[in-house]
Design an enzyme around this catalytic site. Structure first.
Site, PDB file in Angstrom:
ATOM      1  CG  ASP A 120      11.618  37.282 -10.577  1.00 46.19           C
ATOM      2  OD1 ASP A 120      12.538  36.064 -10.854  1.00 46.19           O
ATOM      3  OD2 ASP A 120      11.836  38.548 -10.778  1.00 46.19           O
ATOM      4  CG  ASP A 179      18.853  35.101 -11.862  1.00 46.66           C
ATOM      5  OD1 ASP A 179      19.211  34.056 -12.386  1.00 46.66           O
ATOM      6  OD2 ASP A 179      18.797  35.770 -11.235  1.00 46.66           O
TER       7      ASP A 179
HETATM    8  N1  GLY Z   1      17.804  38.376  -9.840  1.00 46.64           N
HETATM    9  C1  GLY Z   1      17.743  37.520  -9.404  1.00 46.64           C
HETATM   10  C2  GLY Z   1      18.876  37.035  -7.965  1.00 46.64           C
HETATM   11  O1  GLY Z   1      19.587  38.540  -7.193  1.00 46.64           O
HETATM   12  O2  GLY Z   1      19.305  36.683  -7.822  1.00 46.64           O
END
Ligand code: GLY
Length: 396
Positions: A120, A179
Site C-alpha cells: 500500500d 487494489d
Molecule cells: N484494500 C483496500 C480497500 O479496501 O479498498
C-alpha cells in the site's frame, strides 16, 4: 367527439408535464456547487487537523458507533489520504495553515518508506508526499518517495510478474488484489525521477498479468488472485472484501477503472485504454447501479445493500480523467455520470454538516462488510477521491 376527447387528453397531459417540470427545483450550476463543496471540505479538514494536532503519530481513520473519531498509526493502509486531502486543498486555495498541516500530517507517514511488508505504499506515500512534492518541489519529499518506491518494488516477483499485495497465509501463497493497480502510478513517478526503468517495467508486467488473470469476460474483476510463487501459475481466484468469490465488489471495480486509466496515461498503450473503457462499460451499464450513480458496496449484493460513497468518489475521479482520452460522445457520457456522482455526494445525504461526522467530509462508505468492519461510515479515501474529483471537474 373522439378526436375532441383525444385533443383534451393531450392538452391535459401537456399541462401535467409542464406543471411537473416547473415544480422541479432548478439544479445548482456545477461551477458554484464545486467551489462551495471545496470551500466546505477545506473547513472540515482544518477542523480535523486541529483535533489531531496534539495526538502525536495519529491519523484519521473513521468514526465508531458513538460517532467518535477513530484514528490509526502510519502503518494502516489509509495513513496518507488525510495529508493528501490537505495538499489538494492547499493547491485549491494556498494558505500557511494548510501548508503547515499538510507537512505535519505527511511527516506522520514518513517512516513507512522503509516498510517492505505492504503493497500500500502508493496510497501511503504518493497521496501524501507525492502531492507535496508536486506542489512544493521539496527534495526531502522526493528522497522519501524514492526510498518508498524501492521498498514497494522489493515485493515484485519476476516469476509471477506481479507485486505481492498481502503476505502469504494459510489460504494464499502470493495474493494479488485488484487494489494493487493503484500503486503503479507511484512507480511510474519513481522511474521518471530516478531514470531507472525497472519501476516502469514492474508496472507494465503487473498490469499485464492483472488483465490476464483478474478479469472475467464481462470485465468485472476478482478481488484476490493468488499465485504459486515458484511456478508463477494462478492457484486461486477469490474475494476478501466482496460479497462472494464471483461477485463484483464495487471498490475493486473502481480501483481497476482508475488503475488502467493511469496505465494508459503513463504508457499511451491502447490496450490499457480499452481495458479502462471496458471496465467503465461494466460499471455504467450495470442494472444494479442506482440512478444517483453511487454503487452498492458490491454490484451483486442482495437488495437494500449499503452504498459505498468511496467507490462513487473513485469512479467519478477516474471517469473525469478517462473522458479526456475518448471520443466526444463517450466523453460526454463519462462526464455526465461523474457529474451525477458529484451532485449525489455533495447532497446532505452524503456531505456532512460542518463539525459533524467526526470532521470527515463524506458519510456512507463501506470498508469491509464481510468482516463487519467500517460499514456505513466515513473513510479517509472517500474524502480524498471526492476532493480529487471536484478539482478535476473544476479544471475541465
Ligand atoms: N484494500 C483496500 C480497500 O479496501 O479498498
Amino acid at each position: 367527439m373522439i378526436r375532441y376527447f383525444n385533443t383534451c387528453r393531450f392538452a391535459a397531459f401537456i399541462i401535467v408535464v409542464a406543471a411537473f417540470v416547473s415544480c422541479q427545483p432548478a439544479q445548482e450550476p456545477m461551477s458554484g456547487l464545486v467551489k462551495d463543496r471545496l470551500d466546505r471540505s477545506m473547513q472540515q479538514c482544518l477542523l480535523m487537523a486541529e483535533s489531531l494536532q496534539n495526538l502525536p503519530d495519529q491519523l484519521p481513520r473513521s468514526i465508531n458507533a458513538n460517532g467518535e473519531l477513530v484514528t490509526s498509526r502510519s502503518d494502516w493502509w489509509c495513513s496518507g489520504f488525510f495529508a493528501g486531502s490537505l495538499w489538494y486543498l492547499y493547491e485549491y486555495q494556498p494558505s500557511q495553515t494548510l501548508l503547515d498541516d499538510a507537512r505535519r500530517y505527511s511527516q506522520r507517514v514518513e517512516k513507512e518508506k522503509d516498510n517492505k511488508g505492504t503493497h500500500d505504499l502508493g496510497f501511503m506515500l504518493y497521496c501524501s508526499f507525492g502531492n507535496g512534492y508536486r506542489l512544493t518541489g521539496d527534495t526531502a519529499f522526493r528522497n522519501i518517495m524514492l526510498t518508498g518506491a524501492e521498498s514497494l518494488s522489493s515485493r515484485f516477483n519476476p516469476q509471477v510478474g506481479c507485486i505481492q499485495s498481502w503476505g502469504a497465509n494459510q489460504k494464499w501463497q502470493f495474493p494479488v488484489i485488484i487494489d494493487n493497480m493503484m500503486n503503479l502510478e507511484f512507480l511510474f513517478w519513481a522511474s521518471k525521477v530516478s531514470g531507472n526503468s525497472k519501476y516502469r517495467d514492474i508496472c507494465i508486467s503487473h498490469a499485464d498479468k492483472t488483465i490476464e488473470n483478474h478479469f472475467r469476460p464481462d470485465y468485472s474483476s476478482y478481488h484476490v488472485v493468488s499465485y504459486d510463487p515458484v511456478s508463477g501459475q494462478v492457484e486461486k481466484k477469490n474475494t476478501a472484501q466482496g460479497y462472494n468469490d464471483d461477485s463484483a465488489w464495487a471498490r475493486g471495480q473502481a480501483w481497476g477503472l482508475y488503475g488502467f486509466t493511469v496505465m494508459y496515461r503513463e504508457t499511451q498503450d491502447g490496450k490499457y485504454l480499452e481495458q479502462a473503457k471496458n471496465i467503465a462499460h461494466f460499471i455504467l451499464q450495470h442494472p444494479n447501479l442506482p440512478a444517483d450513480k453511487i454503487p452498492y458496496w458490491d454490484f451483486n449484493a442482495p437488495p437494500d445493500a449499503k452504498r459505498d460513497a468511496s467507490a462513487g468518489a473513485i469512479i467519478a475521479s477516474a471517469l473525469i480523467e478517462l473522458s479526456g482520452y475518448v471520443d466526444p460522445s463517450l466523453a460526454q457520457r463519462y462526464l455526465s455520470v461523474a457529474e451525477t456522482q458529484i451532485r449525489t455526494l455533495s447532497s446532505p445525504e452524503y456531505f456532512a454538516a460542518k463539525g459533524d461526522n467526526g470532521n470527515f467530509i463524506l458519510k456512507h462508505s463501506v470498508g469491509s462488510l464481510p468482516r463487519n468492519s467500517e460499514v456505513d461510515v466515513p473513510l479517509t479515501y472517500a474524502d480524498y477521491y471526492y476532493i480529487e474529483a471536484l478539482l478535476r471537474y473544476q479544471s475541465l
